[in-house]
Write a protein that holds these residues in place. Structure first.
Motif, PDB file in Angstrom:
ATOM      1  N   VAL A   1     -21.759  11.853  69.325  1.00  0.00           N
ATOM      2  CA  VAL A   1     -21.252  13.216  69.155  1.00  0.00           C
ATOM      3  C   VAL A   1     -22.436  14.171  69.051  1.00  0.00           C
ATOM      4  N   ASN A   2     -22.257  15.382  69.585  1.00  0.00           N
ATOM      5  CA  ASN A   2     -23.259  16.447  69.474  1.00  0.00           C
ATOM      6  C   ASN A   2     -22.853  17.394  68.353  1.00  0.00           C
ATOM      7  N   VAL A   3     -23.776  17.681  67.459  1.00  0.00           N
ATOM      8  CA  VAL A   3     -23.480  18.537  66.314  1.00  0.00           C
ATOM      9  C   VAL A   3     -24.507  19.655  66.255  1.00  0.00           C
ATOM     10  N   GLU A   4     -24.161  20.724  65.560  1.00  0.00           N
ATOM     11  CA  GLU A   4     -25.040  21.867  65.368  1.00  0.00           C
ATOM     12  C   GLU A   4     -25.336  22.079  63.895  1.00  0.00           C
ATOM     13  N   ALA A   5     -25.298  21.003  63.128  1.00  0.00           N
ATOM     14  CA  ALA A   5     -25.532  21.095  61.692  1.00  0.00           C
ATOM     15  C   ALA A   5     -26.520  20.020  61.285  1.00  0.00           C
ATOM     16  N   THR A   6     -26.784  19.925  59.984  1.00  0.00           N
ATOM     17  CA  THR A   6     -27.749  18.950  59.486  1.00  0.00           C
ATOM     18  C   THR A   6     -27.126  17.581  59.243  1.00  0.00           C
ATOM     19  N   SER A   7     -25.805  17.479  59.324  1.00  0.00           N
ATOM     20  CA  SER A   7     -25.136  16.199  59.122  1.00  0.00           C
ATOM     21  C   SER A   7     -23.790  16.222  59.825  1.00  0.00           C
TER      22      SER A   7
END
Length: 405
Positions: free
Chosen positions: A146-152
């Protein structure tokens, strides 16, 4: 009054007085001779100016069309996108003016970074890196990415069940249990690489700088993250599947990974070696077996592919078409060299639905910082990528332990 008119009047004035020895015919002849002389003089002057103008235009054309000192290596060079030219200019000389002047879409992976000399890799280079990562022997190929835009990244798991009971037509209905949801947090860690190249090599236009840089970074990232997904301790790196506590499958509880023992320390059973593979396969619940796969290294695979069932048929079968994985007990096999070799009490084979059981979370951008000062005459390229991983469903993965029990 023009020069021709003045001269004609000057010549015709004596004719009015009809001086001695002059006739009208002689005067007309003299006037025509003067007129033709003026015409020739005008034509010569006009031709000279026209020739000078043509020479000047030719000189300007040559200046504008003159080829540069270093000829283009390929006719396709002119079709490069602006961001590719800016990317190469930055890598070769550190000139980031073209990068700062680019107008990029906000959703693109390539964008300028303020004041620190870094930037996000242009889309073509990032695609190259991603393709190499997918083709390496890593459980990334079968895990949930998965691609995320947060630190976790948080995974919500419902591993309990709803309580039920039989009720009579008139009897009171007793309260039943309510399912609970557990949250698993996968932090993102920073993966880095620091390849270098000489400035002379960067100045050589025949060198494919983009493919070289992408290959160096991809190789380092692929090997580092593949090892972490198997054996990572979760400290500044992803948590590997073998880092979690492994317990006998009969005593399995949520938070641990269940294992099946081979019955022989450091090896398969001497009499029926294939029994351990069969027991491992059916230790996994049926809903997970539909998308399950085996994971082992090459040495373990070499021992397993010699196994036969009681009818003398090999348990291992090669893929029927190019690119298809080999199959064991009908399930695909991923060769991951970071899995341990067969040894006493080793967990050398994993079997499960890794798309449900292991989650890889990552940011989609790769950051590169060019450093031409720290290692002269070389140029350092500091590349970073943020990625994390952890077991997201402890019921979806089972292990084979080479132990007596």
């Amino acid at each position: 009054m023009s020069k021709k008119e003045t001269k004609a009047q000057g010549q015709s004035a004596p004719a009015a007085g009809l001086t001695t020895g002059s006739t009208p015919a002689a005067e007309v002849k003299t006037a025509l001779a003067g007129f033709m002389s003026d015409i020739n003089e005008f034509h010569t002057e006009f031709s000279t100016k026209l020739q000078q103008q043509e020479e000047r235009l030719t000189m300007l054309d040559r200046k504008s069309l003159t080829s540069p000192a270093r000829p283009a290596l390929a006719t396709g060079a002119e079709t490069f996108a602006p961001h590719q030219k800016a990317f190469e200019a930055y890598l070769r000389s550190g000139d980031d003016d073209a990068l700062r002047g680019l107008e990029l879409e906000g959703k693109a992976m390539s964008t300028a970074v303020a004041a620190d000399g870094g930037y996000l890799v242009d889309p073509q280079t990032a695609d190259t890196i991603q393709s190499v990562l997918q083709s390496t022997a890593s459980i990334r190929a079968i895990a949930n990415v998965v691609n995320v835009e947060a630190t976790s990244f948080d995974v919500l798991i419902d591993h309990s069940d709803v309580g039920t009971g039989w009720a009579s037509e008139t009897g009171a209905t007793a309260e039943t249990g309510t399912p609970t949801i557990e949250r698993i947090t996968i932090p993102l860690h920073e993966l880095s690489a620091l390849p270098k190249a000489s400035q002379r090599l960067l100045d050589d236009s025949a060198f494919d700088i983009e493919n070289w840089l992408a290959g160096r970074i991809a190789d380092k990232f692929a090997r580092a993250e593949a090892a972490a997904f198997i054996n990572g301790d979760g400290i500044d790196k992803p948590t590997g599947i073998l880092t979690h506590t492994a317990v006998a499958n009969d005593s399995w509880a949520w938070g641990d990974l269940g294992y099946v023992a081979t019955g022989n320390v450091g090896d398969f059973d001497a009499i029926n070696p294939a029994d351990a593979i069969i027991d491992l396969t059916y230790s996994l619940d049926a809903e997970y077996r539909a998308n399950a796969a085996f994971v082992m290294n090459s040495k373990t695979a070499g021992a397993v592919r010699k196994m036969k069932d009681l009818d003398g048929r090999f348990l291992w079968s090669d893929g029927l078409a190019a690119g298809e994985p080999a199959r064991l007990m009908g399930y695909p096999v991923l060769i991951a060299e970071d899995m341990p070799d067969i040894a006493a009490d080793s967990l050398s084979i994993a079997f499960g639905d890794f798309a449900a059981g292991y989650t890889v979370a990552e940011r989609p951008d790769t950051r590169i910082l060019r450093d031409p000062f720290s290692a002269k005459p070389h140029v350092l390229f500091y590349a970073t990528k943020r990625v994390g991983g952890d077991v997201s469903d402890f019921a979806a993965i089972k292990l084979l332990k080479f132990a007596a029990s």
